[in-house]
Write a protein that holds these residues in place. Structure first.
Motif, short mmCIF file in Angstrom:
data_model
loop_
_atom_site.label_atom_id
_atom_site.label_comp_id
_atom_site.label_asym_id
_atom_site.label_seq_id
_atom_site.Cartn_x
_atom_site.Cartn_y
_atom_site.Cartn_z
N SER B 84 -45.74 46.29 -25.53
CA SER B 84 -47.07 46.07 -24.92
C SER B 84 -46.93 45.29 -23.62
O SER B 84 -47.56 45.61 -22.61
CB SER B 84 -47.97 45.29 -25.88
OG SER B 84 -48.15 46.01 -27.04
N ARG B 85 -46.11 44.25 -23.66
CA ARG B 85 -45.91 43.45 -22.44
C ARG B 85 -45.30 44.30 -21.33
O ARG B 85 -45.68 44.18 -20.17
CB ARG B 85 -44.99 42.27 -22.75
CG ARG B 85 -45.66 41.20 -23.58
CD ARG B 85 -44.68 40.10 -23.89
NE ARG B 85 -45.31 39.07 -24.72
CZ ARG B 85 -44.64 38.10 -25.31
NH1 ARG B 85 -43.34 38.01 -25.17
NH2 ARG B 85 -45.27 37.20 -26.04
N LYS B 86 -44.34 45.14 -21.72
CA LYS B 86 -43.65 45.95 -20.71
C LYS B 86 -44.64 46.92 -20.05
O LYS B 86 -44.65 47.06 -18.82
CB LYS B 86 -42.52 46.71 -21.40
CG LYS B 86 -41.59 47.43 -20.46
CD LYS B 86 -40.29 47.82 -21.17
CE LYS B 86 -39.44 48.72 -20.30
NZ LYS B 86 -39.89 50.11 -20.29
N ILE B 87 -45.49 47.53 -20.86
CA ILE B 87 -46.46 48.48 -20.29
C ILE B 87 -47.46 47.74 -19.40
O ILE B 87 -47.78 48.18 -18.29
CB ILE B 87 -47.17 49.27 -21.40
CG1 ILE B 87 -46.19 50.28 -21.99
CG2 ILE B 87 -48.41 49.99 -20.87
CD1 ILE B 87 -46.70 51.03 -23.19
N ALA B 88 -47.94 46.57 -19.87
CA ALA B 88 -48.89 45.80 -19.06
C ALA B 88 -48.26 45.44 -17.72
O ALA B 88 -48.88 45.53 -16.66
CB ALA B 88 -49.31 44.54 -19.81
N MET B 89 -46.99 45.04 -17.77
CA MET B 89 -46.29 44.64 -16.54
C MET B 89 -46.09 45.85 -15.63
O MET B 89 -46.30 45.77 -14.41
CB MET B 89 -44.93 44.02 -16.90
CG MET B 89 -44.24 43.37 -15.74
SD MET B 89 -45.22 41.95 -15.16
CE MET B 89 -44.36 41.59 -13.65
#
Lengths: 158, 576
Positions: B84-89
């Motif tokens: 999730s963090r990777k996609i948000a970033m």
């Protein structure tokens, strides 16, 4: 320059309402047709709410407008069900009939063309709204005929 | 306060109730990534990078805004959290222009740092430019919406810390962006130019209107005699730009660095800070004796001056007529110093190194040229001064210690504390006490006006004459005091206002990042500088005494008024 004193009256009518900003903007837009810089500055002065915050609200809601719009507002649905049922062809015909792109107002000031999200009328897709009226089961020809009616009514009233 | 015990990644941690999961995680050495959350501001959960799993909760939660509770089980390291963090970033990066080498924040960019922390090596989404064009309408602050990541820190800072609300959010959803009302630009709305938004911007979407090129041009011009002045707060912060820890006091190295840039004389704004104390102290005593407008409000902070002009113009008669130390310095450099040094004032070029962006605006004011010449020709922020040193290969910590030039480089401990909130008040009281009582002040450290609280009050007994003082830092706090004056509830003689949190040490031109911890360390460095100077009262500054003897006559003399005093004008809260 419009008479801005009516704004003060509208604000006064909500003096006992909690968080009245949206109501005020709705009434002010109904009165003046738009929420311009000078109009919102007056609202800011009278409500003591920062102009940037009021401007944020006025641009957040798609039914508020900060620029002048046409006499009639045409809103074409661009969500998936209408798209499947041919809303793109309808829109293309409307665009060429009115001679504007979405977001624009015709040169004579009679129509503004906009997109809208789903109106909940997918059973009769594709649909559009003209002012507060909803029209379903549209074809390109039917849509243009409806707008022609509005234009005729406009001229006969004038 | 009650404590709660929770587990984070299987490790038990006990924190005070009300602590965020993000802060609790620090206790077990987990640094949760974040781009919107800032220690000076309440969480807004906009960037979605700090998401964590909480046992029993179907949704991921943002650690910045989610409070730790008893028995809570938090997972910060799981597949779903990492992805999730990777996609948000990647979504944030897909709307960022990635021209890092041209960016003022190349080297201090939080977006780059967090991308590195998350190990982003490719971006799955196509670049889509953000709405809005470059805003260069302000003399102080430049906005580049194309770089904005919509963290809202600038809007929160402008609204909550400063109560100015020049910036807001416009539109909605994919089209949302930060803007001034009706897209008018910061130079055309009631922006006070404080630059606090710059200090908190995680990327290069906000930065100062640079004067670096005009300073190089002046230094390269053989016909110009280029003098530089350094504000008190710069010496307590510029080391951070060279990797030194917050709180490093580098006065002597700063002097050496500026000399190497090629300035003909390296002077100190502290000299005119001492002078301000005499001019403003006598103005205060005059108003008290003659029944003038009270409370007297200080006038050193140009962001504050902009604020009162826009939001409380009816209180302008309270403002001291003293120009700020920066402007007094410029006026004297082109008169007194010109005479003494035999240099034609037309050829003197005055550069300021300031912790401040509003000083750029102030230097451009029409009021600031009563000598017949523009007082100050260029203003560099602390950051810009460091950039210029880096451009010529200077690493500040390596430099030898050097002294300021005389006479405009001679100053006292009372002047250096101008950099801290409460400092102008303390310096003024040191002098006013001795002038009124004719007795020496034994303990010069007036701790009652020190500290980081937003508003502070103190009563100082001057041999029977009680001076009631108030101090505010940050403009939302200043607004509180102004409301008291408007309501007739402010029974003070003297109020010091500094626009920025912590005073100038937390100024909009200071090294990024900022936080209460960092500001406290810088403030301590300033007090250390005060303790290290033998003379600690402005009226004992021998160079200032000589200036009065040779040139100005006495405090508030006709000549002093012509050169060192001014008046400000009413503006509206809605236009520049």
């Amino acid at each position: 320059m419009p008479d801005l004193n009516k704004i003060d009256k509208i604000i006064k009518s909500y003096e006992n309402t909690r968080t009245p900003l949206i109501y005020i903007l709705k009434d002010v837009q109904k009165e003046y047709g738009l929420l311009s810089d000078e109009i919102l500055t007056r609202v800011a002065k009278k409500t003591a709410i920062p102009l940037s915050e009021i401007y944020g609200v006025a641009t957040f809601y798609s039914l508020f407008t900060t620029t002048a719009k046409g006499k009639h507002i045409v809103r074409c649905c661009n969500n998936a069900p209408c798209h499947v049922k041919g809303s793109k062809e309808v829109l293309d015909h409307i665009k060429s009939y009115l001679g504007v792109e979405t977001g624009e107002t015709t040169a004579d000031g009679s129509f503004t063309l906009e997109f809208t999200s789903c109106l909940g009328l997918c059973a009769v897709a594709p649909v559009m709204m003209v002012d507060n009226e909803v029209y379903g089961n549209l074809t390109p020809e039917k849509a243009v005929a409806i707008l022609k009616d509005y234009k005729m009514k406009g001229t006969s009233n004038a | 306060m009650d404590n709660v015990t929770l587990t984070i990644d299987g490790r038990k941690v006990t924190v005070p109730a009300g602590t965020s999961v993000l802060d609790a995680a620090e206790q077990v050495q987990v640094n949760i990534p974040r781009l919107c959350h800032h220690p000076d501001l309440p969480p807004v959960s906009a960037c979605r990078l700090c998401v964590v799993e909480i046992k029993g909760d179907r949704l991921l939660r943002t650690a910045c805004s989610w409070k730790a509770s008893e028995g809570m089980e938090v997972t910060t390291n799981s597949k779903v959290v990492r992805e999730s963090r990777k996609i948000a970033m990647e979504l944030l990066l897909s709307r960022h222009p990635m021209r890092c080498t041209e960016c003022v924040r190349n080297g201090s960019c939080e977006l780059r740092a967090v991308a590195d922390q998350l190990g982003i090596r490719e971006i799955s989404f196509e670049y889509r430019e953000r709405k809005g064009s470059l805003d260069t309408s302000s003399l102080a602050v430049v906005r580049d919406p194309s770089k904005c990541i919509l963290c809202r820190r600038c809007v929160q800072t402008c609204t909550m810390v400063q109560s100015v609300s020049a910036l807001g959010m416009e539109s909605r959803g994919y089209d949302v962006w930060v803007d001034t009302p009706f897209g008018k630009g910061l130079g055309d709305v009631a922006c006070v130019a404080c630059g606090q938004c710059i200090d908190r911007c995680p990327v290069g979407a906000l930065y100062e209107n640079s004067h670096i090129q005009r300073v190089w041009d002046a230094l390269d011009n053989p016909n110009l005699h280029v003098v530089v002045q350094t504000a008190p707060a710069v010496r307590a912060a510029i080391g951070e730009e060279f990797g030194m820890p917050a709180g490093s006091l580098v006065t002597d190295k700063l002097v050496a660095g500026l000399r190497r840039l090629g300035f003909d004389k390296v002077f100190d704004t502290d000299f005119t800070a001492d002078l301000t104390i005499l001019e403003e102290g006598y103005e205060l005593l005059g108003r008290i004796k003659n029944g003038g407008t009270l409370p007297l409000l200080t006038s050193c902070s140009p962001g504050w001056i902009n604020f009162i002009e826009h939001f409380y113009p009816q209180l302008l008669p309270h403002v001291s007529s003293c120009k700020s130390p920066q402007q007094m310095f410029g006026a004297l450099a082109k008169t007194y110093y010109a005479e003494k040094s035999g240099v034609n004032p037309e050829n003197i070029y005055v550069v300021s190194i300031m912790p401040c962006t509003a000083k750029k605006y102030e230097s451009d004011r029409a009021e600031m040229s009563s000598s017949g010449f523009r007082d100050v020709d260029a203003v560099l922020t602390t950051r810009e001064a460091a950039t210029m040193m880096k451009q010529i290969g200077i690493n500040l910590p390596d430099l030898p210690n050097e002294d300021y030039d005389a006479p405009l480089g001679i100053s006292t401990g009372a002047a250096v504390i101008f950099g801290n909130t409460g400092g102008v008040m303390e310096a003024a009281l040191r002098t006013v006490y001795e002038v009124v009582t004719k007795k020496p002040l034994d303990n010069v450290e007036i701790k009652a006006v020190r500290g980081m609280e937003g508003v502070r009050e103190a009563e100082v007994d001057l041999d029977g004459l009680k001076v009631r003082a108030a101090v505010a830092n940050g403009l939302a706090n200043a607004r509180q005091l102004m409301e008291k004056i408007v309501a007739g509830e402010a029974n003070y003689h003297f109020i010091e206002i500094m626009a920025c949190p912590g005073g100038c040490i937390g100024g909009g031109g200071q090294p990024v990042p900022t936080s209460l911890e960092i500001r406290k360390k810088r403030a301590e460095a300033i007090y250390k500088a005060d303790r290290g100077i033998k003379i600690r009262k402005s009226h004992e500054n021998p160079a200032v005494q000589q200036l009065y003897k040779e040139f100005l006559g006495e405090p508030n003399s006709h000549k002093a008024h012509d050169l060192l005093h001014t008046h400000y004008k009413e503006k509206t809260p809605y236009t520049a």
